[in-house]
Write a protein that holds these residues in place. Structure first.
Motif, PDB file in Angstrom:
ATOM      1  N   ALA A 259       0.841  -1.201   0.000  1.00 53.28           N
ATOM      2  CA  ALA A 259       0.000   0.000   0.000  1.00 53.28           C
ATOM      3  C   ALA A 259       0.873   1.247   0.000  1.00 53.28           C
ATOM      4  O   ALA A 259       2.010   1.227   0.481  1.00 53.28           O
ATOM      5  N   PRO A 260       0.367   2.366  -0.518  1.00 54.53           N
ATOM      6  CA  PRO A 260       1.163   3.596  -0.546  1.00 54.53           C
ATOM      7  C   PRO A 260       1.587   4.076   0.829  1.00 54.53           C
ATOM      8  O   PRO A 260       2.564   4.819   0.948  1.00 54.53           O
ATOM      9  N   HIS A 261       0.868   3.667   1.881  1.00 48.74           N
ATOM     10  CA  HIS A 261       1.112   4.218   3.212  1.00 48.74           C
ATOM     11  C   HIS A 261       1.757   3.210   4.158  1.00 48.74           C
ATOM     12  O   HIS A 261       1.762   3.419   5.365  1.00 48.74           O
ATOM     13  N   GLU A 262       2.302   2.140   3.615  1.00 49.42           N
ATOM     14  CA  GLU A 262       2.840   1.077   4.468  1.00 49.42           C
ATOM     15  C   GLU A 262       3.926   1.601   5.404  1.00 49.42           C
ATOM     16  O   GLU A 262       3.910   1.341   6.613  1.00 49.42           O
ATOM     17  N   ASP A 263       4.888   2.353   4.876  1.00 44.51           N
ATOM     18  CA  ASP A 263       5.989   2.849   5.709  1.00 44.51           C
ATOM     19  C   ASP A 263       5.483   3.784   6.801  1.00 44.51           C
ATOM     20  O   ASP A 263       5.970   3.755   7.942  1.00 44.51           O
ATOM     21  N   ALA A 264       4.494   4.631   6.470  1.00 43.38           N
ATOM     22  CA  ALA A 264       3.960   5.582   7.449  1.00 43.38           C
ATOM     23  C   ALA A 264       3.249   4.847   8.584  1.00 43.38           C
ATOM     24  O   ALA A 264       3.382   5.229   9.750  1.00 43.38           O
ATOM     25  N   VAL A 265       2.516   3.779   8.263  1.00 43.88           N
ATOM     26  CA  VAL A 265       1.802   3.031   9.295  1.00 43.88           C
ATOM     27  C   VAL A 265       2.794   2.288  10.184  1.00 43.88           C
ATOM     28  O   VAL A 265       2.630   2.235  11.411  1.00 43.88           O
ATOM     29  N   VAL A 266       3.845   1.725   9.583  1.00 37.65           N
ATOM     30  CA  VAL A 266       4.878   1.045  10.372  1.00 37.65           C
ATOM     31  C   VAL A 266       5.533   2.035  11.333  1.00 37.65           C
ATOM     32  O   VAL A 266       5.754   1.733  12.510  1.00 37.65           O
ATOM     33  N   GLU A 267       5.832   3.245  10.848  1.00 31.56           N
ATOM     34  CA  GLU A 267       6.439   4.263  11.711  1.00 31.56           C
ATOM     35  C   GLU A 267       5.479   4.670  12.824  1.00 31.56           C
ATOM     36  O   GLU A 267       5.900   4.850  13.981  1.00 31.56           O
ATOM     37  N   CYS A 268       4.190   4.815  12.495  1.00 31.43           N
ATOM     38  CA  CYS A 268       3.203   5.159  13.512  1.00 31.43           C
ATOM     39  C   CYS A 268       3.161   4.091  14.600  1.00 31.43           C
ATOM     40  O   CYS A 268       3.104   4.404  15.793  1.00 31.43           O
ATOM     41  N   ASN A 269       3.225   2.841  14.197  1.00 31.39           N
ATOM     42  CA  ASN A 269       3.206   1.733  15.156  1.00 31.39           C
ATOM     43  C   ASN A 269       4.381   1.829  16.125  1.00 31.39           C
ATOM     44  O   ASN A 269       4.250   1.541  17.321  1.00 31.39           O
ATOM     45  N   SER A 270       5.533   2.272  15.635  1.00 29.84           N
ATOM     46  CA  SER A 270       6.724   2.368  16.476  1.00 29.84           C
ATOM     47  C   SER A 270       6.624   3.488  17.503  1.00 29.84           C
ATOM     48  O   SER A 270       7.388   3.509  18.471  1.00 29.84           O
ATOM     49  N   LYS A 271       5.681   4.416  17.297  1.00 26.73           N
ATOM     50  CA  LYS A 271       5.569   5.574  18.178  1.00 26.73           C
ATOM     51  C   LYS A 271       4.450   5.446  19.206  1.00 26.73           C
ATOM     52  O   LYS A 271       4.334   6.297  20.086  1.00 26.73           O
TER      53      LYS A 271
END
Length: 357
Positions: A251-263
């Motif tokens: 998905a276009p937002h995969e990296d952003a969601v992974v980063e959100c999960n880390s925070k």
């Protein structure tokens, strides 16, 4: 705060055996930032929050959530909760085009409209389900009104403001692509767009020929001008409720969601990466998302007696074993689903269970 409109309609969908048509009521209320329209399904249940949805750019509540909430296994959930589907201003069906020069609300201001909706309905708490821009709006609302949010399901959330490189890429893309094509690139993966499936053709037609395309562009601009949510694990700027983060593979937002999960707080957060779902899991994999949502609700203490659906029915013994093995763990739940295997949460935050999908 005056009611502007109330229309009673009947939901259009095939009925299951023994099911009666569900009545929907559409309302509009005035807020400090303009009028907002929302549709209510069902009746409030004592001591239960409302499920409140917020859609992404280029969509409205029907085009964003209809396949999910009309899915057969979802019916058990919606019978237990009243639902409020919010349309961002100017996105509702039949919305007039805003006049030239109209100042569209920021995403922060869209979040500040939600208290007016809850006050009008006399609802005290919600479980939010948001996609993309809608996930951001619900997160912003949860930061400022944590006592009214019992849980959040956030699909394709990007909590970060655009950086300089993002802005440059956005401007460059804008020189060669139309607004509909840019929004389609936000909603779907490049693989999906290249494949040009029936789903892609349908949503390309919806967005390209939308009579309120000028309004959609204003919502799109507000999304691209969003502020950073500034999530930080262990700080006061975080989501205090249980959260399920969802994103499709590629998905276009995969990296952003992974980063959100880390925070976010790992004891309160589940991360669900869905295979074979592309950019819009609620459209392409409503069954898997319904199953995960049911376990999420059970983990919050609701629907404890809910019957198992087909994803878990074949692995009852494995579920019991996994619960025993993981019972003492406290960590972020990372969930991956495919047609062969996956992970779904159940019970208190921090537990992971494996099922066959």
């Amino acid at each position: 705060m005056a009611e502007l409109q109330e229309v009673q309609i009947t939901e259009e969908k095939p009925l299951l055996p023994g099911q009666t048509p569900e009545v929907a009521k559409t309302h509009s209320v005035e807020t400090p930032y303009g009028s907002v329209t929302f549709t209510v399904y069902g009746t409030p249940k004592p001591k239960r929050p409302a499920i409140l949805t917020y859609h992404d750019v280029g969509l409205n509540y029907k085009s964003c959530f209809k396949p999910l909430f009309q899915f057969a296994d979802m019916q058990e959930i919606i019978q237990n909760f009243v639902r409020v589907h919010v349309d961002a201003p100017g996105m509702e069906e039949g919305a007039p085009v805003f006049p030239l020069g109209y100042q569209y609300p920021s995403l922060d201001q869209l979040a500040d409209m939600i208290p007016c909706i809850l006050q009008y309905l006399n609802f005290s708490t919600i479980i939010g389900v948001g996609v993309g821009a809608g996930a951001y709006v619900l997160s912003r609302y949860a930061l400022t009104h944590p006592d009214t949010v019992e849980g959040l399901v956030l699909i394709n959330i990007d909590p970060n403001a655009k950086g300089w490189m993002d802005w440059a890429a956005h401007k460059l893309t804008g020189l060669t692509s139309s607004i509909p094509e840019m929004i389609l690139g936000h909603l779907f993966s490049q693989e999906e767009l290249s494949g040009n499936s029936e789903l892609i053709q349908k949503y390309r037609n919806i967005i390209t020929h939308a009579p309120n395309l000028e309004n959609i562009e204003l919502y799109w601009n507000s999304y691209n001008n969003r502020r950073d949510l500034n999530f930080e694990r262990g700080s006061d700027i975080t989501l205090k409720c249980p959260v399920m983060l969802v994103v499709g593979d590629q998905a276009p937002h995969e990296d952003a969601v992974v980063e959100c999960n880390s925070k976010l707080d790992p004891t309160q957060t589940s991360f669900l990466k869905m295979a074979d779902s592309g950019g819009q899991p609620q459209l392409t994999q409503p069954g898997k998302l319904t199953e995960a949502f049911k376990y999420f609700l059970q983990g919050m203490g609701y629907m404890a007696s809910s019957c198992m659906t087909r994803l878990s029915r074949s692995r009852t013994a494995s579920l019991t074993s996994a619960a025993s093995l993981d019972g003492n763990r406290s960590r972020s739940r990372t969930l991956s689903q495919s047609s062969e295997s996956g992970h779904l949460p159940s019970g208190p935050p921090g537990h992971t269970m494996e099922v066959s999908c």
